[in-house]
Design an enzyme around this catalytic site. Structure first.
Site, PDB file in Angstrom:
ATOM      1  N   ARG A 267       0.848  -1.188   0.000  1.00  0.00           N
ATOM      2  CA  ARG A 267       0.000   0.000   0.000  1.00  0.00           C
ATOM      3  C   ARG A 267       0.888   1.243   0.000  1.00  0.00           C
ATOM      4  O   ARG A 267       1.518   1.574   0.995  1.00  0.00           O
ATOM      5  CB  ARG A 267      -0.917  -0.015   1.232  1.00  0.00           C
ATOM      6  CG  ARG A 267      -1.608   1.319   1.480  1.00  0.00           C
ATOM      7  CD  ARG A 267      -2.699   1.233   2.519  1.00  0.00           C
ATOM      8  NE  ARG A 267      -2.317   0.690   3.808  1.00  0.00           N
ATOM      9  CZ  ARG A 267      -1.704   1.361   4.781  1.00  0.00           C
ATOM     10  NH1 ARG A 267      -1.339   2.605   4.600  1.00  0.00           N
ATOM     11  NH2 ARG A 267      -1.454   0.773   5.930  1.00  0.00           N
ATOM     12  N   HIS A 271      -3.741   4.196   4.903  1.00  0.00           N
ATOM     13  CA  HIS A 271      -4.808   3.213   5.037  1.00  0.00           C
ATOM     14  C   HIS A 271      -6.129   3.823   4.579  1.00  0.00           C
ATOM     15  O   HIS A 271      -6.869   3.247   3.784  1.00  0.00           O
ATOM     16  CB  HIS A 271      -4.914   2.737   6.482  1.00  0.00           C
ATOM     17  CG  HIS A 271      -6.084   1.865   6.750  1.00  0.00           C
ATOM     18  ND1 HIS A 271      -6.191   0.581   6.260  1.00  0.00           N
ATOM     19  CD2 HIS A 271      -7.230   2.095   7.451  1.00  0.00           C
ATOM     20  CE1 HIS A 271      -7.353   0.063   6.635  1.00  0.00           C
ATOM     21  NE2 HIS A 271      -8.001   0.966   7.360  1.00  0.00           N
ATOM     22  N   TYR A 280       4.169   5.468  11.364  1.00  0.00           N
ATOM     23  CA  TYR A 280       4.571   4.078  11.592  1.00  0.00           C
ATOM     24  C   TYR A 280       5.476   3.489  10.505  1.00  0.00           C
ATOM     25  O   TYR A 280       5.901   2.346  10.626  1.00  0.00           O
ATOM     26  CB  TYR A 280       3.337   3.186  11.769  1.00  0.00           C
ATOM     27  CG  TYR A 280       2.303   3.273  10.653  1.00  0.00           C
ATOM     28  CD1 TYR A 280       2.453   2.532   9.482  1.00  0.00           C
ATOM     29  CD2 TYR A 280       1.183   4.082  10.776  1.00  0.00           C
ATOM     30  CE1 TYR A 280       1.513   2.607   8.470  1.00  0.00           C
ATOM     31  CE2 TYR A 280       0.232   4.159   9.776  1.00  0.00           C
ATOM     32  CZ  TYR A 280       0.400   3.426   8.619  1.00  0.00           C
ATOM     33  OH  TYR A 280      -0.529   3.494   7.605  1.00  0.00           O
TER      34      TYR A 280
END
Length: 377
Positions: A267, A271, A280
């Site tokens: 990805r 998200h 992160y």
């Protein structure tokens, strides 16, 4: 024992037909499709990338409530949906714009839904994700993994009715940590339902990396515990996605039961538009993974095969950027849904209390208008 060895090799291996530089590395894994079909597959991927970028822009403009970006995962959605028949059923999650397009949905329909305007086919009755019986495309649930047991149940129904129809289900790596995944796989294996289950392993379940979700050597291997063969593939290679899903669907039609496919991808975006991936993961990681993204690979593959030059392939992207921009302008000009929309499409004949509530709303809106109180933008 030889059969189990093969099953383990498929579930723990990594199948690909085309590498990140567009070179054919396994001709047996190339699907038997024409040059025209290859260009069509690439075009679907381009369209998914373009509409995805517009949905992201529109969310930043405050026109769309929420969007789950698809960038980097177009090969899984397009490659898996393309070999299906029209009567097959697709159970998406929230990152499969390419599958919507392959099933026949237009960019205008997707945008109408996302903006919840007067032409929204769901009339504002769903949160953010599309589906339509016309395309045998079930609306995606917001809770992770809920579609897995539902799709397996639908596949069982097809088998019970004696049809050779297949269900295709998409879900992320995070869904394999949910009970729905295990219940669905167990049922699928016991009853040998005609289902193809595709894991979009994009390495991140929101902010949780794959290594923190499971100690299993792969996600595909989890299917073996339930009697469901698993295959691990390069999810950025649309050719191998097409080939493996096509084979799994045909096996299911012949009564061979379900297949679990782990499509390893990445990805590249957040998200959702409510997420900040910089908290992160590093920008360096994202930069490195850009090299493996599926559209770049497909352009190099087509050029190496003499199908399209890179310039010709990029011109398709320019063409669809212009087309979708015009569609966006058209959709933005449409009026919003009527205020009383939530009284519609619930009852065939409205009961007295619904009629009373609708009249109350109309009177309230009329009073507000007379007082000069605006409830619109």
């Amino acid at each position: 024992m030889e059969e189990y060895k093969t099953l383990l090799e498929d579930a723990l291996g990594f199948k690909r037909a085309v590498d990140e530089e567009g070179r054919v590395v396994d001709e047996e894994l190339l699907p038997k499709v024409s040059e025209g079909e290859i260009v069509e597959i690439y075009t679907y991927m381009v369209r998914a990338r373009v509409i995805d970028s517009w949905l992201l822009k529109l969310q930043r403009m405050g026109k769309v409530a929420l969007h789950a970006p698809n960038k980097g995962q177009e090969a899984v959605a397009v490659g898996a949906a393309k070999p299906l028949r029209r009567d097959d059923w697709v159970f998406p999650s929230y990152r499969e714009l390419g599958a919507y397009l392959v099933r026949g949905m237009s960019e205008e329909e997707i945008l109408d839904r996302a903006l919840a305007n007067a032409d929204d086919p769901l009339k504002g009755s769903d949160f953010a994700i599309f589906g339509n019986r016309k395309y045998n495309l079930v609306p995606a649930p917001v809770p992770v993994g809920n579609q897995i047991p539902i799709s397996v149940g639908a596949a069982y129904a097809m088998k019970y009715l004696g049809r050779d129809t297949v269900t295709l289900t998409f879900f992320g790596d995070g869904a394999t940590s949910r009970g729905d995944f295990h219940a669905g796989l167990n049922f699928a294996g016991v009853f040998k339902v005609p289902a193809v289950l595709v894991i979009q392993n994009n390495q991140w379940a929101i902010s949780v990396p794959r290594a923190r979700q499971t100690a299993a050597p792969s996600l595909a291997v989890k299917g073996l515990a339930y009697g469901v063969p698993g295959v691990r593939i390069d999810g950025n290679d649309v050719m191998v996605v097409y080939k493996i899903v096509s084979d799994a669907a045909e096996k299911a039609r012949r009564g061979g039961g379900p297949t679990l496919i782990e499509a390893v991808t990445y990805r590249l975006g957040p998200h959702t538009t409510a997420d900040d991936p910089s908290r992160y993961r590093t920008s360096e990681e994202e930069r490195i993974m850009e090299r493996y993204e599926p559209l770049r690979r497909m352009r190099k593959f087509m050029e190496s095969m003499g199908i399209l030059t890179e310039k010709e392939a990029l011109s398709i992207e320019e063409e669809w950027n212009s087309k979708v921009e015009e569609i966006v302008r058209k959709v933005l000009a449409k009026p919003p849904l009527p205020e009383n929309v939530f009284f519609q499409n619930v009852y065939g004949e409205k009961p007295w209390f619904i009629q009373e509530e609708e009249r109350d709303l109309e009177e309230t809106l009329k009073t507000m208008e007379e007082l000069g109180l605006s409830y619109k933008e």
